[in-house]
Design an enzyme around this catalytic site. Structure first.
Site, short mmCIF file in Angstrom:
data_model
loop_
_atom_site.label_atom_id
_atom_site.label_comp_id
_atom_site.label_asym_id
_atom_site.label_seq_id
_atom_site.Cartn_x
_atom_site.Cartn_y
_atom_site.Cartn_z
CG HIS A 406 -2.14 0.85 1.09
ND1 HIS A 406 -2.14 2.16 1.50
CD2 HIS A 406 -3.38 0.61 0.60
CE1 HIS A 406 -3.34 2.69 1.29
NE2 HIS A 406 -4.11 1.77 0.74
CB CYS A 407 3.83 2.19 2.04
SG CYS A 407 3.12 2.18 3.69
CG MET A 408 6.61 0.07 -1.44
SD MET A 408 7.72 -1.29 -1.86
CE MET A 408 6.58 -2.69 -1.83
#
Length: 419
Positions: A406-408
């Protein structure tokens, strides 16, 4: 998916789980080769990366998204294409090569050097940084030698930006527009300038981007916003974590802007503890399907939920505490009779390790299909038992900055989901 296919869809992210059509990522590179045991804390990483393996694993990550029909665009490539445009190159250097960033001593010399770099090398330098020992003596002269002697090997004329790996935070698409986020830590401030330049000048984006809020050349004071805290979940609702890195001051401004522009009807605020292991809402809570969420219960069960709605007077806000738990608030906002909840699994020790390894940080490719780190086997098994298709990626290196799939990813085009 071809570029032609994605352009049939207007830029915008209308859910957390609808078909993901276009996403921006940033591969590990020169910035991560700068990480050392002595500077990684300041650069917000918990350890140094084995960069070759991180690149390999990130390529696999991109490939698995492309295999599921997602158009994946990479930030180094976009930036190289952007700085090929003279106006864009000037705008970036006007905002990057300033006294507060590089000092006065070599301001003109650094500007001249960067202006002369080929497009790809300039993009690599803007993300990867420029050290005093890389800067040519032919440009720096005696002043460069004095700076080297005074500041030492750790001094950068342009800082490396290793957190560009986590593209989620810098900008976030909320329904039909985007925010250009003032990030919390100084180590990340320059990231927003580069992302803004891409949206402002790159041929794929120019004239097609609706900016809701944010301007990277403005000092926002205590108003900080990071995309890992922001989720446009559908039906006019936006979840925003009030966390270590996203402040009340930013949330209220964004809510007012979204309401004024008719972009949202309700902003649900998740009041979170300010912890490194739970720095954003998406580190403890993500969607796995239209009616299924994965949570880290030790944090999520303690979240207090509040909601902003438009006030009676133009530009005003109403704020109320929501009844019930945070998950119940989300369920009711989407009009669901039931929200299936999968908790990161195991005993207290396993849960804490899973949380540290971004076990709750899923990214949906389509309803019920997620990407997750391979190492969180217990939780991945629980997701599969709940009917979720889990595609695994290797997280040994990529997760050292405390971020998962999700962060990437910065979704740029994602379909809505019927609720």
């Amino acid at each position: 998916m071809s570029s032609k296919s994605s352009t049939q869809h207007t830029f915008g992210v209308h859910s957390e789980v609808g078909q993901l059509r276009k996403v921006m990522v940033c591969a590990p590179g020169r910035a991560h080769q700068r990480l050392t045991p002595s500077n990684c804390d300041a650069l917000l990483f918990d350890d140094v990366l084995w960069v070759d393996n991180a690149r390999r694993d990130h390529f696999d990550f991109m490939t698995k998204m492309r295999d599921r029909g997602v158009e994946v665009v990479e930030m180094h490539n976009l930036l190289a294409q952007t700085v090929a445009i003279p106006e864009a190159r000037k705008w970036i250097l006007d905002n990057q090569v300033v006294p507060n960033q590089v000092g006065l001593e070599l301001l003109d010399e650094i500007r001249s050097y960067l202006e002369g770099l080929p497009d790809r090398e300039l993009a690599e330098t803007l993300i990867g940084g420029l050290s005093t020992h890389e800067f040519p003596e032919t440009h720096g002269g005696e002043m460069l030698e004095l700076i080297r002697d005074a500041a030492g090997v750790a001094e950068y004329l342009l800082p490396p930006l290793p957190n560009t790996l986590y593209t989620r935070d810098t900008t976030c698409w909320i329904y039909g527009g985007v925010t250009l986020n003032p990030l919390y830590w100084p180590a990340r401030h320059e990231e927003t300038i580069l992302a803004t330049a891409i949206y402002k000048f790159h041929p794929d984006f120019v004239g097609k981007v609706n900016v809701w809020w944010g301007e990277p050349t403005t000092d926002w004071g205590l108003a900080t916003l990071e995309g890992g805290d922001v989720m446009p979940i559908g039906k006019g609702n936006v979840l925003i974590g009030m966390s270590e890195r996203t402040s009340r001051q930013a949330i209220s401004q964004l809510a007012a802007t979204l309401f004024e522009k008719g972009a949202a009807q309700r902003v649900i605020v998740a009041a979170m503890p300010k912890l490194r292991a739970a720095m954003h809402l998406d580190t403890v809570f993500t969607f796995a399907d239209r009616d299924c969420v994965l949570i880290y219960p030790d944090i999520v069960n303690e979240i207090e939920a509040f909601s902003y709605r438009p006030g009676e007077k133009p530009g005003s806000l109403e704020l109320h505490k929501d009844r019930g738990s945070f998950v119940e608030t989300v369920r009711d906002a989407l009009g669901l009779k039931e929200m299936r909840v999968v908790e990161t699994g195991g005993n207290a020790y396993v849960r804490e390790r899973t949380q540290w390894d971004s076990g709750a940080n899923l990214v949906c490719l389509s309803p019920g299909v997620v990407l997750a780190y391979d190492r969180n086997t217990y939780t991945n098994t629980l997701l599969r038992k709940a009917g979720v298709e889990v595609i695994t990626i290797t997280g040994a290196e990529l997760g050292r900055g405390r971020g998962g799939g999700h962060c990437m990813t910065c979704p740029i085009i994602r379909d809505a989901v019927d609720y």
